[in-house]
Design a protein around this motif. Structure first.
Motif, PDB file in Angstrom:
ATOM      1  N   LYS A 288       0.841  -1.182   0.000  1.00 40.31           N
ATOM      2  CA  LYS A 288       0.000   0.000   0.000  1.00 40.31           C
ATOM      3  C   LYS A 288       0.886   1.245   0.000  1.00 40.31           C
ATOM      4  CE  LYS A 288      -3.966   1.887   2.495  1.00 40.31           C
ATOM      5  NZ  LYS A 288      -4.831   1.705   3.685  1.00 40.31           N
ATOM      6  N   VAL A 289       0.836   2.017  -1.087  1.00 47.46           N
ATOM      7  CA  VAL A 289       1.700   3.193  -1.202  1.00 47.46           C
ATOM      8  C   VAL A 289       0.859   4.413  -1.526  1.00 47.46           C
ATOM      9  CG1 VAL A 289       3.707   1.886  -1.971  1.00 47.46           C
ATOM     10  CG2 VAL A 289       2.083   2.733  -3.654  1.00 47.46           C
ATOM     11  N   GLU A 290       1.455   5.559  -1.282  1.00 45.78           N
ATOM     12  CA  GLU A 290       0.780   6.815  -1.624  1.00 45.78           C
ATOM     13  C   GLU A 290       0.702   6.924  -3.150  1.00 45.78           C
ATOM     14  OE1 GLU A 290      -1.177  10.251  -0.564  1.00 45.78           O
ATOM     15  OE2 GLU A 290      -0.338   8.712   0.757  1.00 45.78           O
ATOM     16  N   PRO A 291      -0.491   7.176  -3.682  1.00 40.46           N
ATOM     17  CA  PRO A 291      -0.646   7.217  -5.142  1.00 40.46           C
ATOM     18  C   PRO A 291       0.249   8.288  -5.777  1.00 40.46           C
ATOM     19  CG  PRO A 291      -2.785   7.257  -4.042  1.00 40.46           C
ATOM     20  CD  PRO A 291      -1.766   7.443  -2.986  1.00 40.46           C
ATOM     21  N   LEU A 292       0.939   7.928  -6.817  1.00 37.04           N
ATOM     22  CA  LEU A 292       1.773   8.876  -7.535  1.00 37.04           C
ATOM     23  C   LEU A 292       0.941   9.613  -8.573  1.00 37.04           C
ATOM     24  CD1 LEU A 292       4.949   6.729  -8.244  1.00 37.04           C
ATOM     25  CD2 LEU A 292       4.749   8.559  -6.578  1.00 37.04           C
ATOM     26  N   LYS A 293       1.352  10.832  -8.859  1.00 34.14           N
ATOM     27  CA  LYS A 293       0.712  11.554  -9.951  1.00 34.14           C
ATOM     28  C   LYS A 293       1.119  10.873 -11.266  1.00 34.14           C
ATOM     29  CE  LYS A 293       0.785  16.014  -7.571  1.00 34.14           C
ATOM     30  NZ  LYS A 293       1.310  17.396  -7.581  1.00 34.14           N
ATOM     31  N   PRO A 294       0.292  10.992 -12.304  1.00 35.57           N
ATOM     32  CA  PRO A 294       0.616  10.322 -13.582  1.00 35.57           C
ATOM     33  C   PRO A 294       2.008  10.654 -14.106  1.00 35.57           C
ATOM     34  CG  PRO A 294      -1.625  11.148 -13.634  1.00 35.57           C
ATOM     35  CD  PRO A 294      -1.021  11.667 -12.353  1.00 35.57           C
ATOM     36  N   GLU A 295       2.388  11.949 -14.002  1.00 30.31           N
ATOM     37  CA  GLU A 295       3.705  12.337 -14.527  1.00 30.31           C
ATOM     38  C   GLU A 295       4.837  11.755 -13.691  1.00 30.31           C
ATOM     39  OE1 GLU A 295       2.146  15.982 -12.203  1.00 30.31           O
ATOM     40  OE2 GLU A 295       1.356  14.319 -13.414  1.00 30.31           O
ATOM     41  N   GLU A 296       4.609  11.620 -12.382  1.00 29.38           N
ATOM     42  CA  GLU A 296       5.627  11.035 -11.513  1.00 29.38           C
ATOM     43  C   GLU A 296       5.796   9.542 -11.795  1.00 29.38           C
ATOM     44  OE1 GLU A 296       5.077  13.920  -7.584  1.00 29.38           O
ATOM     45  OE2 GLU A 296       3.884  12.092  -7.785  1.00 29.38           O
ATOM     46  N   LYS A 297       4.663   8.900 -12.031  1.00 31.67           N
ATOM     47  CA  LYS A 297       4.709   7.471 -12.340  1.00 31.67           C
ATOM     48  C   LYS A 297       5.481   7.227 -13.640  1.00 31.67           C
ATOM     49  CE  LYS A 297       1.695   3.449 -12.841  1.00 31.67           C
ATOM     50  NZ  LYS A 297       0.300   2.961 -12.826  1.00 31.67           N
ATOM     51  N   GLN A 298       5.205   8.049 -14.645  1.00 31.27           N
ATOM     52  CA  GLN A 298       5.891   7.896 -15.931  1.00 31.27           C
ATOM     53  C   GLN A 298       7.377   8.259 -15.805  1.00 31.27           C
ATOM     54  OE1 GLN A 298       4.671   6.466 -18.516  1.00 31.27           O
ATOM     55  NE2 GLN A 298       2.582   6.303 -17.753  1.00 31.27           N
ATOM     56  N   ALA A 299       7.671   9.257 -14.952  1.00 30.33           N
ATOM     57  CA  ALA A 299       9.071   9.643 -14.747  1.00 30.33           C
ATOM     58  C   ALA A 299       9.861   8.505 -14.109  1.00 30.33           C
ATOM     59  CB  ALA A 299       9.144  10.895 -13.865  1.00 30.33           C
ATOM     60  N   ASN A 300       9.242   7.807 -13.174  1.00 32.71           N
ATOM     61  CA  ASN A 300       9.897   6.646 -12.557  1.00 32.71           C
ATOM     62  C   ASN A 300      10.182   5.570 -13.588  1.00 32.71           C
ATOM     63  OD1 ASN A 300       9.937   7.780 -10.030  1.00 32.71           O
ATOM     64  ND2 ASN A 300       8.072   6.775  -9.321  1.00 32.71           N
ATOM     65  N   LYS A 301       9.221   5.365 -14.501  1.00 32.65           N
ATOM     66  CA  LYS A 301       9.409   4.388 -15.572  1.00 32.65           C
ATOM     67  C   LYS A 301      10.580   4.802 -16.463  1.00 32.65           C
ATOM     68  CE  LYS A 301       4.650   2.673 -16.110  1.00 32.65           C
ATOM     69  NZ  LYS A 301       3.501   2.587 -17.050  1.00 32.65           N
ATOM     70  N   ALA A 317       7.996   6.727 -21.960  1.00 31.09           N
ATOM     71  CA  ALA A 317       7.566   7.158 -20.629  1.00 31.09           C
ATOM     72  C   ALA A 317       7.753   8.667 -20.452  1.00 31.09           C
ATOM     73  CB  ALA A 317       8.350   6.393 -19.563  1.00 31.09           C
ATOM     74  N   ALA A 318       8.857   9.216 -20.957  1.00 27.56           N
ATOM     75  CA  ALA A 318       9.100  10.662 -20.860  1.00 27.56           C
ATOM     76  C   ALA A 318       8.025  11.440 -21.603  1.00 27.56           C
ATOM     77  CB  ALA A 318      10.481  10.999 -21.425  1.00 27.56           C
ATOM     78  N   GLU A 319       7.656  10.960 -22.784  1.00 23.09           N
ATOM     79  CA  GLU A 319       6.589  11.598 -23.564  1.00 23.09           C
ATOM     80  C   GLU A 319       5.265  11.545 -22.806  1.00 23.09           C
ATOM     81  OE1 GLU A 319       6.287  13.300 -26.214  1.00 23.09           O
ATOM     82  OE2 GLU A 319       8.250  13.177 -27.151  1.00 23.09           O
ATOM     83  N   ALA A 320       4.995  10.407 -22.172  1.00 23.24           N
ATOM     84  CA  ALA A 320       3.754  10.258 -21.412  1.00 23.24           C
ATOM     85  C   ALA A 320       3.724  11.219 -20.229  1.00 23.24           C
ATOM     86  CB  ALA A 320       3.609   8.820 -20.930  1.00 23.24           C
ATOM     87  N   ALA A 321       4.879  11.419 -19.584  1.00 16.85           N
ATOM     88  CA  ALA A 321       4.959  12.347 -18.456  1.00 16.85           C
ATOM     89  C   ALA A 321       4.692  13.782 -18.907  1.00 16.85           C
ATOM     90  CB  ALA A 321       6.331  12.245 -17.793  1.00 16.85           C
ATOM     91  N   ILE A 322       5.236  14.160 -20.048  1.00 15.42           N
ATOM     92  CA  ILE A 322       5.019  15.507 -20.594  1.00 15.42           C
ATOM     93  C   ILE A 322       3.558  15.689 -20.975  1.00 15.42           C
ATOM     94  CG2 ILE A 322       5.572  17.053 -22.518  1.00 15.42           C
ATOM     95  CD1 ILE A 322       8.403  15.829 -22.482  1.00 15.42           C
TER      96      ILE A 322
END
Length: 596
Positions: A288-301, A317-322
């Motif tokens: 159970k983790v704190e939900p990441l924002k979509p851009e943060e999730k893609q940045a991690n990827k 993933a970078a494009e998805a974050a942008i």
């Protein structure tokens, strides 16, 4: 008369022949089977029913078998609809799959067009355009839509029923638990067309769990519920870790659809049903983790992919974050590194070309970000140091030295160093090239300009040789426009006009004229590509004329065209068949027998 099933609404359509029909219930136009055999119609109806229920894999298998027996539009176009997951939503064409191949390039679509009559051919072209347009918009929406954890499925036609109320309450419980929950009634409110389809596709294919709520066998087995279950089951086959959890009340096991038979079922009649559902959820989402924002999730990827040197995945993933957040500065840095195929600053300094024109550098500057400027400076300085440490005594060394500095000619004193590196003979050659270029401009003689361009290119990076060479090439292109534009445009016009002609012989004649014009301008723009398409149409229409025309001269002309195409594909085979056809048409006995 025969009865066929509508692929959109599933209702009966009465037909007397094949071709294109309009469903009297939903008004959707569609291709139909040729009803010349009752058993055949029955099997095709089964395929249409599977397609209607979004069971695309099984429908495709059936259409594929049928295509080996019946060479007509319906089975081949049925396979196309299955591949692209074509369905309808509020009478609008939608796709349930993302396919990157253009429909026009699909072999089953092309075969359907080959066997289609004029009405069917026009319908297929219009339908393909709709599918391609939807696919492009649909994929863009799906790409920028955030992943879901859980998909809640319930019949939402009546929001006062017990199963709907429980499902909605369960949505709130799961959201409070930190889960990203997709609830179609709420999340797709006011969404239509590609936006609705793209969001639904992303939810079904990203959700690790689907929770199904139902309190009646009728709703559980309804077409609406079955369609969504079938889509999710298809995604489960690609990802075995996914889970479908039925939550039912008052439904006997013999009334369960095949998709949920043998699966764990939560009984909504029990007081502990919420705990039972949460136990199943916790088993899937153990951490159970704190939900990441979509851009943060893609940045991690992107960060992880860069570390693994998976640059394609990092770039995606970078494009998805942008896309998720254009003001998220780290995404531009990840995009830069991924596009350059480097994992760290040390590798960056080994690059042999400057990066100031990189799309991510430019995009970051437009946003006011300065993070990437340090990398631009770093690469420029590395190239500069490499250049000034080069020996440049011989001509070859000078060329290498100045070529390296030429990459960064606006950096520091690079331009001054370049000009000082050459002796007086370069100025003589430079002036001679300019004189020749001016003569070419005045006479408009292409070869003279080409020679001047060649001489200027050989002197790069001396002074403005590169710019002068570019200007010379632009002048040549304009000359070519004056010479080739008219025949090129006429050829394209003939090609497009031929596609509108119903008479095969007339169309063939137009394609031949277009081909003759294109052969004269093959070096102009994309004339070579148009010529390739033209040859393909000449080949196809020659075959059509041979098999369908009753005029001897038209068949002979088709044979002549094929002779000109040899050895293109199986032209020789069609030529042989054409000669046989000519003999048949000239044989009075056969013609007399045919008239009888």
């Amino acid at each position: 008369m025969a009865i066929v099933k509508c692929k959109n609404c599933g209702e009966d359509i009465e037909i007397s022949s094949g071709g294109i029909v309009e469903c009297p219930h939903c008004k959707i136009h569609q291709t139909t089977v040729i009803p010349n055999n009752a058993k055949k119609v029955q099997v095709f109806n089964l395929a249409a029913r599977l397609l209607y229920l979004n069971n695309y894999d099984k429908a495709y298998q059936l259409y594929d078998k049928l295509s080996t027996k019946f060479d007509e539009v319906e089975p081949y176009y049925g396979k196309v609809l299955c591949k692209y997951g074509v369905s309808f939503d509020s009478d609008q064409l939608v796709c349930k799959k993302i396919v990157k191949t253009d429909v026009l390039d699909d072999p089953d679509y092309q075969h359907a067009c080959d066997v289609a009559n004029d009405e069917e051919f026009q319908f297929l072209e219009e339908d393909a355009a709709r599918i391609n347009k939807f696919q492009m918009e649909f994929a863009e929406v799906a790409d920028r839509t955030a992943d879901s954890d859980i998909f809640i499925l319930v019949d939402d036609s009546n929001r006062k029923t017990e199963d709907y109320v429980v499902a909605k309450e369960m949505r709130e419980v799961l959201k409070m638990d930190g889960k990203k929950v997709f609830f179609p009634r709420i999340d797709l409110k006011d969404k239509v067309g590609a936006e609705r389809g793209g969001m639904l596709y992303k939810a079904i294919n990203s959700a690790k769990m689907m929770i199904l709520f139902s309190t009646t066998a009728a709703k559980l087995n309804s077409d609406k519920i079955s369609k969504t279950i079938n889509e999710y089951v298809a995604s489960m086959e690609k990802d075995p870790s996914k889970v479908l959890l039925p939550c039912l009340k008052g439904i006997k096991e013999e009334n369960y659809p095949d998709a949920i038979k043998g699966k764990r079922v939560v009984d909504l009649a029990k007081d502990t049903f919420i705990d039972d559902i949460m136990d199943a959820v916790d088993a899937i989402f153990k951490v159970k983790v704190e939900p990441l924002k979509p851009e943060e999730k893609q940045a991690n990827k992107a960060r992880k992919a860069l570390a693994e040197e998976n640059y394609a995945q990092a770039l995606k993933a970078a494009e998805a974050a942008i896309t998720a957040n254009a003001d998220f500065e780290p995404a531009y840095e990840y995009g830069l590194f991924a596009s350059l195929k480097v994992s760290n600053e040390k590798e960056l300094q080994k690059l042999a070309t400057p990066i100031g024109g990189n799309k991510y550098v430019l995009a970051a500057r437009e946003k006011g970000f300065t993070t990437l400027d340090k990398y631009v400076e770093m690469v420029n300085e590395a190239i500069y140091q490499k250049a000034i440490n080069m020996p440049h005594a011989t001509l070859d060394e000078v060329n290498q030295y100045t070529a390296t500095l030429g990459l960064i000619k606006d950096y520091k004193d690079a331009t001054e160093l370049i000009n000082n590196a050459y002796g007086p003979e370069y100025e003589e050659k430079y002036q001679a090239a300019l004189t020749l270029l001016q003569k070419g401009y005045e006479t408009k003689f292409e070869r003279t300009i080409q020679e001047a361009e060649r001489q200027l290119v050989a002197l790069i990076p001396y002074k403005d040789c590169e710019q002068k060479a570019v200007e010379a090439r632009e002048f040549i292109n304009k000359l070519n426009d004056d010479l080739f534009k008219e025949p090129y445009d006429k050829a394209v016009e003939l090609y497009n006009h031929a596609k509108t002609l119903s008479n095969y012989a007339d169309a063939l004649a137009e394609y031949v004229k277009a081909n003759q014009l294109l052969r004269k301008v093959l070096s102009y723009k994309d004339a070579r590509e148009w010529n390739t398409k033209c040859r393909e149409m000449m080949y196809n229409y020659s075959a059509m004329v041979i098999f369908k025309s009753e005029e001897v001269e038209e068949v002979k002309n088709a044979i002549t065209v094929l002779n000109g195409l040899r050895p293109y594909k199986d032209s020789d085979t069609f030529i042989t068949q054409g000669n046989v056809r000519v003999k048949d048409l000239l044989d009075p006995k056969k013609q007399k027998k045919k008239k009888k």
